[in-house]
Design a protein around this motif. Structure first.
Motif, PDB file in Angstrom:
ATOM      1  N   ASN A 279      62.536   5.635  28.684  1.00 16.42           N
ATOM      2  CA  ASN A 279      60.882   5.463  28.722  1.00 16.42           C
ATOM      3  C   ASN A 279      60.206   6.336  27.860  1.00 16.42           C
ATOM      4  OD1 ASN A 279      61.722   2.893  29.964  1.00 16.42           O
ATOM      5  ND2 ASN A 279      61.786   4.005  32.129  1.00 16.42           N
ATOM      6  N   ARG A 280      58.704   6.215  27.519  1.00 10.63           N
ATOM      7  CA  ARG A 280      57.757   6.717  26.678  1.00 10.63           C
ATOM      8  C   ARG A 280      56.476   7.183  28.291  1.00 10.63           C
ATOM      9  NH1 ARG A 280      54.243  10.135  25.006  1.00 10.63           N
ATOM     10  NH2 ARG A 280      53.795   9.646  23.091  1.00 10.63           N
ATOM     11  N   VAL A 281      56.532   8.281  27.811  1.00  2.00           N
ATOM     12  CA  VAL A 281      55.443   9.088  28.755  1.00  2.00           C
ATOM     13  C   VAL A 281      54.444  10.105  28.549  1.00  2.00           C
ATOM     14  CG1 VAL A 281      56.949   8.752  30.813  1.00  2.00           C
ATOM     15  CG2 VAL A 281      56.821  10.914  29.881  1.00  2.00           C
ATOM     16  N   ALA A 282      53.366   9.850  29.057  1.00  2.00           N
ATOM     17  CA  ALA A 282      52.143  10.370  28.420  1.00  2.00           C
ATOM     18  C   ALA A 282      52.700  12.399  29.037  1.00  2.00           C
ATOM     19  CB  ALA A 282      50.769   9.502  29.333  1.00  2.00           C
ATOM     20  N   ASP A 283      51.714  13.004  28.637  1.00  3.18           N
ATOM     21  CA  ASP A 283      51.451  14.639  28.266  1.00  3.18           C
ATOM     22  C   ASP A 283      50.878  15.334  27.431  1.00  3.18           C
ATOM     23  OD1 ASP A 283      54.148  17.421  29.607  1.00  3.18           O
ATOM     24  OD2 ASP A 283      51.941  17.690  27.972  1.00  3.18           O
ATOM     25  N   GLU A 284      49.476  15.381  28.539  1.00  2.00           N
ATOM     26  CA  GLU A 284      48.086  15.545  27.698  1.00  2.00           C
ATOM     27  C   GLU A 284      48.624  16.732  26.969  1.00  2.00           C
ATOM     28  OE1 GLU A 284      46.195  17.920  31.780  1.00  2.00           O
ATOM     29  OE2 GLU A 284      45.466  16.575  31.637  1.00  2.00           O
ATOM     30  N   VAL A 285      49.467  17.475  26.944  1.00  2.00           N
ATOM     31  CA  VAL A 285      49.435  18.218  26.227  1.00  2.00           C
ATOM     32  C   VAL A 285      50.220  18.140  25.190  1.00  2.00           C
ATOM     33  CG1 VAL A 285      51.123  21.248  26.474  1.00  2.00           C
ATOM     34  CG2 VAL A 285      49.152  20.752  27.869  1.00  2.00           C
ATOM     35  N   LEU A 286      51.459  17.510  24.763  1.00  6.04           N
ATOM     36  CA  LEU A 286      52.451  17.412  23.732  1.00  6.04           C
ATOM     37  C   LEU A 286      51.467  15.922  23.167  1.00  6.04           C
ATOM     38  CD1 LEU A 286      55.523  18.323  25.156  1.00  6.04           C
ATOM     39  CD2 LEU A 286      54.466  19.252  24.451  1.00  6.04           C
ATOM     40  N   ASP A 287      51.479  15.073  23.610  1.00  6.16           N
ATOM     41  CA  ASP A 287      50.171  13.533  22.509  1.00  6.16           C
ATOM     42  C   ASP A 287      49.631  14.283  21.691  1.00  6.16           C
ATOM     43  OD1 ASP A 287      51.549  11.684  24.651  1.00  6.16           O
ATOM     44  OD2 ASP A 287      50.391  12.216  25.785  1.00  6.16           O
ATOM     45  N   PRO A 288      48.778  15.184  21.744  1.00  6.91           N
ATOM     46  CA  PRO A 288      47.983  15.029  20.724  1.00  6.91           C
ATOM     47  C   PRO A 288      48.548  15.815  19.284  1.00  6.91           C
ATOM     48  CG  PRO A 288      47.503  16.281  22.410  1.00  6.91           C
ATOM     49  CD  PRO A 288      47.981  16.336  22.832  1.00  6.91           C
ATOM     50  N   PHE A 289      49.164  16.237  19.401  1.00 17.30           N
ATOM     51  CA  PHE A 289      50.364  16.754  18.409  1.00 17.30           C
ATOM     52  C   PHE A 289      51.158  15.878  17.551  1.00 17.30           C
ATOM     53  CE2 PHE A 289      49.202  20.483  20.446  1.00 17.30           C
ATOM     54  CZ  PHE A 289      48.517  21.184  20.097  1.00 17.30           C
ATOM     55  N   VAL A 290      51.441  14.705  18.136  1.00 13.34           N
ATOM     56  CA  VAL A 290      52.505  13.536  17.921  1.00 13.34           C
ATOM     57  C   VAL A 290      51.449  12.224  17.183  1.00 13.34           C
ATOM     58  CG1 VAL A 290      54.726  14.183  19.052  1.00 13.34           C
ATOM     59  CG2 VAL A 290      53.599  12.808  20.233  1.00 13.34           C
ATOM     60  N   SER A 291      50.601  12.149  17.880  1.00 11.94           N
ATOM     61  CA  SER A 291      49.401  11.080  17.331  1.00 11.94           C
ATOM     62  C   SER A 291      49.722  10.386  16.631  1.00 11.94           C
ATOM     63  CB  SER A 291      48.364  10.835  17.428  1.00 11.94           C
ATOM     64  OG  SER A 291      48.266  12.322  16.884  1.00 11.94           O
ATOM     65  N   ASP A 292      50.445  10.949  15.595  1.00 12.76           N
ATOM     66  CA  ASP A 292      50.225  10.041  13.735  1.00 12.76           C
ATOM     67  C   ASP A 292      51.603  10.277  13.782  1.00 12.76           C
ATOM     68  OD1 ASP A 292      51.516  13.165  14.047  1.00 12.76           O
ATOM     69  OD2 ASP A 292      51.793  13.220  11.665  1.00 12.76           O
ATOM     70  N   ILE A 293      52.604  10.047  14.594  1.00 12.97           N
ATOM     71  CA  ILE A 293      54.216   9.448  14.656  1.00 12.97           C
ATOM     72  C   ILE A 293      54.689   8.430  14.285  1.00 12.97           C
ATOM     73  CG2 ILE A 293      56.317   9.579  15.706  1.00 12.97           C
ATOM     74  CD1 ILE A 293      55.287  12.111  14.389  1.00 12.97           C
ATOM     75  N   ASP A 294      54.815   7.353  13.153  1.00 13.55           N
ATOM     76  CA  ASP A 294      54.974   6.102  13.119  1.00 13.55           C
ATOM     77  C   ASP A 294      56.110   5.565  13.776  1.00 13.55           C
ATOM     78  OD1 ASP A 294      56.385   6.939  11.020  1.00 13.55           O
ATOM     79  OD2 ASP A 294      54.555   6.279   9.766  1.00 13.55           O
ATOM     80  N   ASP A 295      56.612   4.367  12.913  1.00 18.41           N
ATOM     81  CA  ASP A 295      57.702   3.775  13.496  1.00 18.41           C
ATOM     82  C   ASP A 295      59.007   4.109  12.687  1.00 18.41           C
ATOM     83  OD1 ASP A 295      56.347   2.648  15.493  1.00 18.41           O
ATOM     84  OD2 ASP A 295      57.667   0.324  14.319  1.00 18.41           O
ATOM     85  N   GLN A 296      59.269   4.332  11.650  1.00 18.61           N
ATOM     86  CA  GLN A 296      59.337   5.626  10.856  1.00 18.61           C
ATOM     87  C   GLN A 296      60.641   6.557  10.916  1.00 18.61           C
ATOM     88  OE1 GLN A 296      61.715   3.188   7.950  1.00 18.61           O
ATOM     89  NE2 GLN A 296      62.561   5.296   7.834  1.00 18.61           N
TER      90      GLN A 296
END
Length: 390
Positions: A25-42
């Motif tokens: 399951n995908r969970v939120a993390d305020e420290v890490l989330d900004p560093f993977v905001s560009d990650i797409d399905d591929q």
């Protein structure tokens, strides 16, 4: 309250950062989330493919060792997310300083299968040209690569470059003096270096609880180095954490320390028997946190991985495994005189004498009396002393 002998204890609690839970399951993390905001399905599928491929590399190499084709192999089973997540956060001009276990990292940096296996088959002293891959060859001496990474990063500062270095190390290495000296220098000179610790819970047969009674990431702030503790079986979280550290390095923030909490599911090396020092229940517990299984579950549940994509990934793993086996079995034996290559940058008289002695020794097997009679006089302790005095 009792504590497991191999779990750190103490009052220095840290947050374990995570983006994908063990059940996918995908969970939120305020420290890490900004560093993977560009990650797409591929990109997510590519991360999964990388992990599948390097696990296959690991299985094939272990089989080759058991079949007598390799002298030794250091399994990376269970640590795929830590290796893939970290290396895929790097730029091409960043320089990697590995231990002997980062063969998955080497694959991602472009090392050929023959270069990866040459060291373990005994046909070469090193794996690849470090300057072709921007990755140093495998380091056996525990912790010394952190000195190299820090020195390299200090050089980057002096040259005004924006790239960085990363040193991979295990939990056991954090008890080595080299690692602590590296962190002192890195903090003092604000070197752009990432200390990436794969806490796989075992330093050969010694549990991590004997290495540190507090989380390993809690040691770094004592040197003035910011740190993160991350779920090392969560490839997306590892990617984000390494991007966090890389951003700090590139923007003048200096060194960072990452503790990727993972587990060595295999043996320390193929010469090791882990059943002698750890229990079955421990392995079962960590097996439920398998990095490949959780990523596959996440992708399938999110509709990002179908049967066709899985088939393509399996085919890629098969192809790499076939390439690896073929490369291993067909590695050429080294020329005997090549033992003297790449020992010193410049010519050295002692090495020159050793080379000529060995050349004459080899020639003696040709039945040549001339070669034997012309062989240099053997160096005795007395002659060596006289040579130094002159």
């Amino acid at each position: 309250m009792t504590h497991s002998r191999h779990e750190p204890t103490g009052h220095a609690a840290m947050t374990m950062h995570q983006l994908i839970t063990a059940d996918g399951n995908r969970v939120a993390d305020e420290v890490l989330d900004p560093f993977v905001s560009d990650i797409d399905d591929q990109t997510l599928r590519n991360l999964y493919e990388d992990m599948v491929v390097i696990r296959r590399i690991d299985f094939e190499s272990t089989a080759l060792q058991r079949q007598g084709q390799l002298a030794l192999w250091p399994p990376m089973l269970g640590q795929e997310a830590s290796q893939i997540g970290s290396v895929r956060a790097l730029d091409e001009d960043d320089f990697v300083f590995p231990t002997y276990r980062e063969n998955g990292v080497a694959y991602c940096r472009g090392a050929s299968m023959g270069n990866v296996l040459g060291v373990w088959r005994g046909t070469s002293n090193t794996g690849w040209d470090p300057y072709e891959l921007n990755m140093a060859t495998p380091q056996i001496i525990i912790g010394s690569q952190t000195l190299h990474a820090t020195g390299y990063a200090m050089g980057l500062v002096l040259e005004g470059k924006e790239s960085l270095s990363i040193a991979y190390l295990g939990d056991g290495a954090t008890s080595q003096g080299d690692v602590h000296e590296s962190m002192v220098f890195a903090a003092s000179f604000q070197a752009p270096v990432i200390f990436f610790c794969q806490n796989n819970h075992w330093a050969i047969s010694e549990p991590v609880g004997l290495q540190s009674h507090v989380p390993i990431a809690g040691r770094a702030p004592g040197y003035g180095i910011p740190s993160l503790q991350v779920d090392g079986n969560d490839v997306l979280a590892v990617l984000a954490a390494t991007r966090w550290a890389a951003h700090r390095a590139r923007t003048g923030g200096g060194p960072s320390f990452i503790e990727a909490v993972t587990y060595r599911m295999g043996a320390h090396t193929t010469a090791d028997d882990p059943t002698r020092y750890r229990g079955v229940t421990e392995l079962e517990e960590w097996g439920a946190k398998d990095p490949l299984a959780r990523m596959r579950t996440f992708l399938v549940n999110a509709g990002k991985l179908d049967a066709e994509a899985e088939s393509a990934i399996a085919a890629k793993a098969d192809a790499v495994a076939a390439e690896l086996r073929d490369a291993c079995i067909n590695l050429p034996d080294p020329e005997p005189m090549s033992a003297f290559d790449n020992v010193y940058v410049d010519e050295h008289p002692v090495l020159d004498r050793q080379r000529e002695h060995y050349r004459a020794y080899l020639a003696s097997f040709d039945g040549s009396t001339t070669a034997a009679s012309e062989a240099p006089t053997a160096m005795t302790p007395t002659s060596m002393t006289q040579g130094r005095a002159s």
